[in-house]
Design a protein around this motif. Structure first.
Motif, mmCIF file in Angstrom:
data_model
loop_
_atom_site.group_PDB
_atom_site.id
_atom_site.type_symbol
_atom_site.label_atom_id
_atom_site.label_comp_id
_atom_site.label_asym_id
_atom_site.label_seq_id
_atom_site.Cartn_x
_atom_site.Cartn_y
_atom_site.Cartn_z
ATOM 1 N N ASN A 31 39.124 31.457 28.662
ATOM 2 C CA ASN A 31 39.088 31.487 30.114
ATOM 3 C C ASN A 31 38.881 32.887 30.686
ATOM 4 O OD1 ASN A 31 39.657 28.657 31.404
ATOM 5 N ND2 ASN A 31 40.784 28.774 29.482
ATOM 6 N N GLY A 32 38.506 33.836 29.822
ATOM 7 C CA GLY A 32 38.090 35.151 30.271
ATOM 8 C C GLY A 32 39.190 36.134 30.632
ATOM 9 N N PHE A 33 40.435 35.826 30.271
ATOM 10 C CA PHE A 33 41.514 36.769 30.530
ATOM 11 C C PHE A 33 41.514 37.835 29.441
ATOM 12 C CE2 PHE A 33 42.920 32.772 32.492
ATOM 13 C CZ PHE A 33 43.052 33.209 33.798
ATOM 14 N N LEU A 34 42.057 39.004 29.744
ATOM 15 C CA LEU A 34 41.968 40.142 28.835
ATOM 16 C C LEU A 34 43.316 40.612 28.282
ATOM 17 C CD1 LEU A 34 39.421 42.216 30.941
ATOM 18 C CD2 LEU A 34 38.942 40.618 29.056
ATOM 19 N N ARG A 35 44.401 40.034 28.788
ATOM 20 C CA ARG A 35 45.721 40.551 28.421
ATOM 21 C C ARG A 35 46.757 39.447 28.581
ATOM 22 N NH1 ARG A 35 48.718 45.512 28.782
ATOM 23 N NH2 ARG A 35 50.658 45.241 29.917
ATOM 24 N N ILE A 36 47.702 39.400 27.649
ATOM 25 C CA ILE A 36 48.852 38.496 27.752
ATOM 26 C C ILE A 36 50.101 39.353 27.625
ATOM 27 C CG2 ILE A 36 50.067 36.506 26.809
ATOM 28 C CD1 ILE A 36 47.461 35.667 25.442
ATOM 29 N N THR A 37 51.055 39.139 28.519
ATOM 30 C CA THR A 37 52.312 39.874 28.448
ATOM 31 C C THR A 37 53.477 38.900 28.293
ATOM 32 O OG1 THR A 37 52.664 39.878 30.843
ATOM 33 C CG2 THR A 37 51.408 41.725 29.910
ATOM 34 N N CYS A 92 54.910 25.803 26.016
ATOM 35 C CA CYS A 92 54.323 27.132 26.109
ATOM 36 C C CYS A 92 53.495 27.172 27.387
ATOM 37 C CB CYS A 92 53.442 27.421 24.893
ATOM 38 S SG CYS A 92 52.797 29.106 24.835
ATOM 39 N N GLY A 93 53.691 28.207 28.169
ATOM 40 C CA GLY A 93 52.972 28.308 29.425
ATOM 41 C C GLY A 93 52.411 29.690 29.664
ATOM 42 N N LEU A 94 51.355 29.725 30.444
ATOM 43 C CA LEU A 94 50.726 30.973 30.873
ATOM 44 C C LEU A 94 50.530 30.902 32.377
ATOM 45 C CD1 LEU A 94 48.027 31.128 28.109
ATOM 46 C CD2 LEU A 94 49.728 32.907 28.471
ATOM 47 N N HIS A 95 50.915 31.962 33.060
ATOM 48 C CA HIS A 95 50.698 32.034 34.497
ATOM 49 C C HIS A 95 50.455 33.492 34.863
ATOM 50 C CE1 HIS A 95 54.943 33.135 34.254
ATOM 51 N NE2 HIS A 95 54.763 33.753 35.408
ATOM 52 N N GLY A 96 50.071 33.720 36.090
ATOM 53 C CA GLY A 96 49.827 35.086 36.517
ATOM 54 C C GLY A 96 49.393 35.144 37.964
ATOM 55 N N SER A 97 49.069 36.336 38.381
ATOM 56 C CA SER A 97 48.694 36.604 39.756
ATOM 57 C C SER A 97 47.212 36.307 39.988
ATOM 58 C CB SER A 97 48.972 38.077 40.076
ATOM 59 O OG SER A 97 48.555 38.387 41.379
ATOM 60 N N SER A 98 46.878 36.035 41.234
ATOM 61 C CA SER A 98 45.478 35.895 41.619
ATOM 62 C C SER A 98 44.962 37.166 42.300
ATOM 63 C CB SER A 98 45.304 34.689 42.553
ATOM 64 O OG SER A 98 46.085 34.871 43.716
ATOM 65 N N ARG A 99 45.793 38.179 42.374
ATOM 66 C CA ARG A 99 45.378 39.460 42.957
ATOM 67 C C ARG A 99 44.322 40.108 42.065
ATOM 68 N NH1 ARG A 99 49.192 41.513 46.935
ATOM 69 N NH2 ARG A 99 50.918 40.042 47.032
ATOM 70 N N LYS A 100 43.346 40.736 42.685
ATOM 71 C CA LYS A 100 42.213 41.302 41.962
ATOM 72 C C LYS A 100 42.639 42.282 40.871
ATOM 73 C CE LYS A 100 38.948 40.729 45.745
ATOM 74 N NZ LYS A 100 38.113 41.415 46.743
ATOM 75 N N ARG A 101 43.657 43.072 41.118
ATOM 76 C CA ARG A 101 44.085 44.071 40.138
ATOM 77 C C ARG A 101 44.864 43.477 38.972
ATOM 78 N NH1 ARG A 101 45.758 49.380 43.733
ATOM 79 N NH2 ARG A 101 43.713 49.610 44.713
ATOM 80 N N LEU A 102 45.325 42.246 39.108
ATOM 81 C CA LEU A 102 46.151 41.625 38.073
ATOM 82 C C LEU A 102 45.549 40.356 37.482
ATOM 83 C CD1 LEU A 102 49.595 41.985 39.893
ATOM 84 C CD2 LEU A 102 48.664 43.455 38.092
ATOM 85 N N ILE A 103 44.455 39.899 38.027
ATOM 86 C CA ILE A 103 43.913 38.597 37.661
ATOM 87 C C ILE A 103 43.474 38.508 36.198
ATOM 88 C CG2 ILE A 103 41.486 38.950 38.302
ATOM 89 C CD1 ILE A 103 41.782 36.158 39.756
ATOM 90 N N HIS A 104 43.259 39.632 35.558
ATOM 91 C CA HIS A 104 42.807 39.645 34.159
ATOM 92 C C HIS A 104 43.936 39.369 33.164
ATOM 93 C CE1 HIS A 104 44.596 43.591 34.679
ATOM 94 N NE2 HIS A 104 44.627 43.726 33.361
ATOM 95 N N SER A 105 45.177 39.318 33.648
ATOM 96 C CA SER A 105 46.345 39.238 32.781
ATOM 97 C C SER A 105 47.135 37.958 33.027
ATOM 98 C CB SER A 105 47.239 40.454 33.047
ATOM 99 O OG SER A 105 48.326 40.489 32.172
ATOM 100 N N ARG A 106 47.705 37.410 31.976
ATOM 101 C CA ARG A 106 48.570 36.229 32.060
ATOM 102 C C ARG A 106 49.922 36.566 31.455
ATOM 103 N NH1 ARG A 106 46.694 33.413 35.967
ATOM 104 N NH2 ARG A 106 46.199 35.551 36.387
ATOM 105 N N ILE A 107 50.965 35.905 31.936
ATOM 106 C CA ILE A 107 52.326 36.068 31.434
ATOM 107 C C ILE A 107 52.662 34.821 30.624
ATOM 108 C CG2 ILE A 107 54.753 36.344 32.068
ATOM 109 C CD1 ILE A 107 53.638 37.515 34.780
ATOM 110 N N LEU A 108 53.176 35.020 29.409
ATOM 111 C CA LEU A 108 53.463 33.912 28.505
ATOM 112 C C LEU A 108 54.949 33.624 28.429
ATOM 113 C CD1 LEU A 108 51.850 32.976 25.253
ATOM 114 C CD2 LEU A 108 54.293 33.374 25.161
#
Length: 181
Positions: free
Chosen positions: A129-135, A85-101
């Motif tokens: 870790n303070g993220f707000l959304r998982i997609t 199981c993995g989570l990754h995402g962007s480091s861009r300010k507009r997307l940093i709150h979200s991770r992709i599973l």
């Protein structure tokens, strides 16, 4: 990777451990992914498309271990890697709150709660870790996956029509799902 505390439990007389994947797991992970790719059409590639070398897999795992904004965990059953199981995402300010599973589990381990445990661990790590959304994206015919994701609180946000073309020439649709934390 952000801190992840190993989880140990028993299920149906089997010792199960959920832990961070390490560089020493590379060879077994390659074998597992090749196996899973041949067990289902619900993943993003055809079986012959997985061409990861041992060196590249080790580099991938080193990258995950050194990145505190990503997670890559495995489930072991009696010392054998059963799923990831993995989570990754962007480091861009507009997307940093979200991770992709992404999650994958060998067929022989379906239906005994390992997927649920991996998902809970990933969700807890995301919250911690303070993220707000998982997609995630899931094939509309992957009823087991959809059931798991719904049970964990994910909701369908949309449908991708004919977004994947299988080797036999047929198309599949996928749902975009998200969990707001």
């Amino acid at each position: 990777m952000g801190s992840f505390e190993e989880i140990k439990y028993m299920c149906k007389d089997k010792n199960i451990v959920i832990r961070s994947a390490g560089v020493d797991d590379a060879e077994e992970l390659i074998e597992l992914i090749r196996k899973i790719d041949n067990e289902t059409t619900f993943l993003l590639r055809e079986p012959d498309e997985f061409t990861m070398t041992l060196e590249k897999e080790r580099e991938f795992l080193e990258d995950k271990l050194s990145n505190d904004r990503e997670l890559f965990i495995i489930a072991e059953v009696d010392g054998k890697i059963a799923g990831t199981c993995g989570l990754h995402g962007s480091s861009r300010k507009r997307l940093i709150h979200s991770r992709i599973l992404g999650i994958a589990l060998a067929k022989e381990f379906w239906g005994i709660g390992i997927g649920t445990r991996l998902m809970k661990a990933a969700i807890n790590w995301t919250k911690d870790n303070g993220f707000l959304r998982i997609t995630l994206e899931v094939d509309t015919k992957n009823y087991r996956g959809i059931s798991l994701y719904t049970k964990m609180g994910f909701e369908v946000e949309g449908t991708f029509i004919k977004d994947k073309k299988l080797a036999d020439g047929t198309f599949t649709n996928s749902y975009a799902m998200a969990l707001l934390l």
